[in-house]
Design an enzyme around this catalytic site. Structure first.
Site, short mmCIF file in Angstrom:
data_model
loop_
_atom_site.label_atom_id
_atom_site.label_comp_id
_atom_site.label_asym_id
_atom_site.label_seq_id
_atom_site.Cartn_x
_atom_site.Cartn_y
_atom_site.Cartn_z
N GLU A 51 -28.68 -10.26 25.70
CA GLU A 51 -28.02 -9.04 25.19
C GLU A 51 -28.72 -7.82 25.78
O GLU A 51 -29.95 -7.82 25.93
CB GLU A 51 -28.11 -9.01 23.66
N CYS A 87 -1.42 5.79 6.94
CA CYS A 87 -2.76 5.33 7.31
C CYS A 87 -2.72 4.49 8.58
O CYS A 87 -1.78 3.75 8.80
CB CYS A 87 -3.33 4.53 6.14
N CYS A 109 -3.76 -0.46 8.81
CA CYS A 109 -2.92 -1.66 8.97
C CYS A 109 -1.71 -1.30 9.81
O CYS A 109 -1.22 -0.17 9.76
CB CYS A 109 -2.44 -2.18 7.61
N CYS A 125 0.84 -1.20 0.00
CA CYS A 125 0.00 0.00 0.00
C CYS A 125 0.87 1.25 0.00
O CYS A 125 1.75 1.40 0.87
CB CYS A 125 -0.91 0.00 1.22
N ASP A 150 -19.17 -13.79 24.43
CA ASP A 150 -18.52 -13.04 23.34
C ASP A 150 -18.66 -11.54 23.62
O ASP A 150 -19.45 -10.85 22.99
CB ASP A 150 -19.15 -13.41 22.00
N CYS A 155 -11.96 -10.60 21.54
CA CYS A 155 -11.26 -9.79 20.55
C CYS A 155 -10.14 -8.98 21.18
O CYS A 155 -9.53 -8.14 20.52
CB CYS A 155 -12.24 -8.86 19.82
N CYS A 192 -7.70 0.49 -1.14
CA CYS A 192 -7.39 -0.16 0.14
C CYS A 192 -7.24 -1.66 -0.08
O CYS A 192 -8.16 -2.31 -0.60
CB CYS A 192 -8.49 0.12 1.16
N GLN A 212 -19.94 -9.57 11.23
CA GLN A 212 -18.49 -9.71 11.22
C GLN A 212 -17.92 -9.23 9.88
O GLN A 212 -18.43 -9.60 8.82
CB GLN A 212 -18.09 -11.17 11.45
N TYR A 272 -23.85 -11.86 25.82
CA TYR A 272 -23.46 -10.83 24.85
C TYR A 272 -23.71 -11.36 23.43
O TYR A 272 -22.83 -11.34 22.57
CB TYR A 272 -21.97 -10.44 24.98
#
Length: 465
Positions: free
Chosen positions: A345, A90, A93, A84, A393, A420, A171, A295, A324
């Protein structure tokens, strides 16, 4: 003399603007190189493990300093040229300069070291990170800010740690169609002199451009986030999009008049086509609106969910709680092999989407509940509903302690934790171990190639006492 010794102790070995030679020993949690200079921790943006680099110090804190790499004195064999052209500007990444195989190893090590350092967990079975079949062009959702610089329209990503827009023509982690959408909008704005948003003044028309692509269906949605209801020359934009974007099913206007960092407003209207597009994960189908959570890496999401099901070890006789649960994607996957699934949730819009998804996929053995998990879990237990398996999650902040204690209180045989954020995962696993659970297996999954982010699936089993 004592005062002088104390003063010497507080003198730091670096200052802003100083250039130092640094040997890099590892990667930090944000993908930067980490080394020690006179026994002081230095984070060097752009540096890789086993490299010797020259670093210019930019920020100095009490226990560490941050800097940018200005020269490579001894390079790593795993370093590669980023494809890139705006990679160094940027913030999208962080690891494009690292060979993909090495990225995978680094993420496995990141999870392992974080569980040890923060969670104080020992002898953990951390499996090798599951790599993506396609480490580029994987993001099905693009949301680029729009700005102006010296009269020129700029559409792209925010520079790292700022709100300065870096203009991006192409991108390399977006689905190709998302790049095509940006090109059409950019051309339209230039041709008809459509004003970009000025964040400081709160003026201008177009704030963000969003593209959503059904990875399995090919269906495409374009969302234009604007400050006002009226859009001049909107018919010309829709015409250009229809000519250029194959399988365009939806063009949405989202109105956001607030002076805020939040991307989407609460009001929207359909300018062309339908209010939602369709996509699939495995054999499940989902309707995706402008505001739906889905996702961003469809292919790896299937890998992640299948691993969660594997760890749950379902035989068709189990009751499962999904904490969640969001819009119900994991719940619906679990429902294929469970007797009953209860998704909990606290976000009302997510529960509405989850119930629609259950109806859409004809999953009658799933119940979605709106509320606080710490309160809903005891209620379910009081009603005689006891889980064999609990799936968690949570968002990046992890679980609240009271939720973890409530989960332990219903005494499932197994807990499957989908995370995550390795740091909050480590903290939460340590607490669950105190509540009578043992970490059995840890499986990192690379959902976001070229970035430092990593998803992790963890199996915990109840320890018999």
């Amino acid at each position: 003399m004592i005062g002088g010794a104390k003063l010497m102790k507080n003198i730091l070995p670096v200052h802003r603007g100083k250039q130092i030679e640094l040997t890099i020993n590892g990667l930090g949690s944000s993908g930067e190189g980490v080394g020690r200079y006179q026994d002081f921790t230095i984070f060097a943006r752009g540096a890789l493990p086993k490299e010797v680099v020259k670093v210019e110090i930019e920020t100095v804190k009490k226990n560490y300093a941050q800097g940018k790499m200005v020269a490579i004195l001894k390079g790593s064999k795993e370093r590669k040229d980023a494809i890139c052209p705006v990679y160094d500007k940027c913030g999208g990444c962080q690891l494009q300069h690292l060979d993909y195989g090495a990225q995978i190893k680094a993420k496995t090590l990141q999870v392992k070291e974080t569980l040890t350092r923060i969670g104080h967990l020992k002898d953990i079975n951390v499996l090798p990170t599951l790599k993506a079949a396609e480490p580029f062009y994987y993001r099905n959702k693009m949301q680029f800010p729009v700005s102006a610089r010296k009269g020129r329209v700029e559409i792209g990503c925010y520079a790292a740690a700022s709100h300065d827009v870096v203009d991006v023509e192409h991108c390399y982690i977006q689905k190709t169609i998302n790049n095509d959408i940006v090109a059409v909008v950019r051309k339209w704005m230039k041709e008809y002199k459509i004003a970009p948003y000025d964040e400081d003044r709160g003026s201008g028309l177009v704030r963000h451009v969003m593209g959503r692509v059904g990875a399995k269906t090919g269906e495409v949605m374009v969302v234009l986030v604007t400050t006002t209801y009226d859009i001049p020359h909107i018919k010309e934009l829709i015409s250009d999009l229809r000519k250029t974007i194959p399988n365009l099913k939806s063009v949405i206007q989202n109105i956001n008049k607030r002076h805020t960092n939040v991307i989407l407003g609460t009001k929207e209207r359909v300018l062309f086509g339908k209010a939602a597009i369709n996509d699939k994960i495995g054999d499940l189908s989902f309707k995706i609106s402008a505001q739906s959570f889905f996702q961003v890496n469809t292919e790896q999401a299937e890998v992640l969910y299948n691993k969660a099901i594997e760890f749950a070890s379902l035989t068709g006789k189990e009751t499962v709680f999904d904490i969640y649960c969001g819009t119900g994607t994991i719940s619906l996957f679990l429902a294929k092999q469970a007797k009953a699934v209860y998704g909990i949730e606290i976000v009302p819009s997510a529960i509405l989407d989850a119930r629609k998804n259950a109806e859409y996929n004809k999953r009658a053995n799933v119940t979605f509940m709106l509320g606080d998990a710490a309160q809903k879990l005891p209620e379910l237990l009081h009603m005689g509903v006891k889980p064999e398996v609990v799936v968690i999650d949570p968002p990046r902040a992890g679980c609240e302690e009271r939720v973890l204690k409530a989960i332990a209180g219903v005494k499932p045989k197994r807990i499957v934790y989908v995370s995550c954020n390795p740091s909050t995962l480590a903290r939460d696993l340590a607490l669950l171990e105190k509540e009578g659970y043992k970490t059995s297996k840890v499986q990192p999954v690379d959902m976001f190639p070229q970035t430092y982010h990593v998803e992790t699936v963890v199996l915990m089993s109840r320890v018999d006492k």
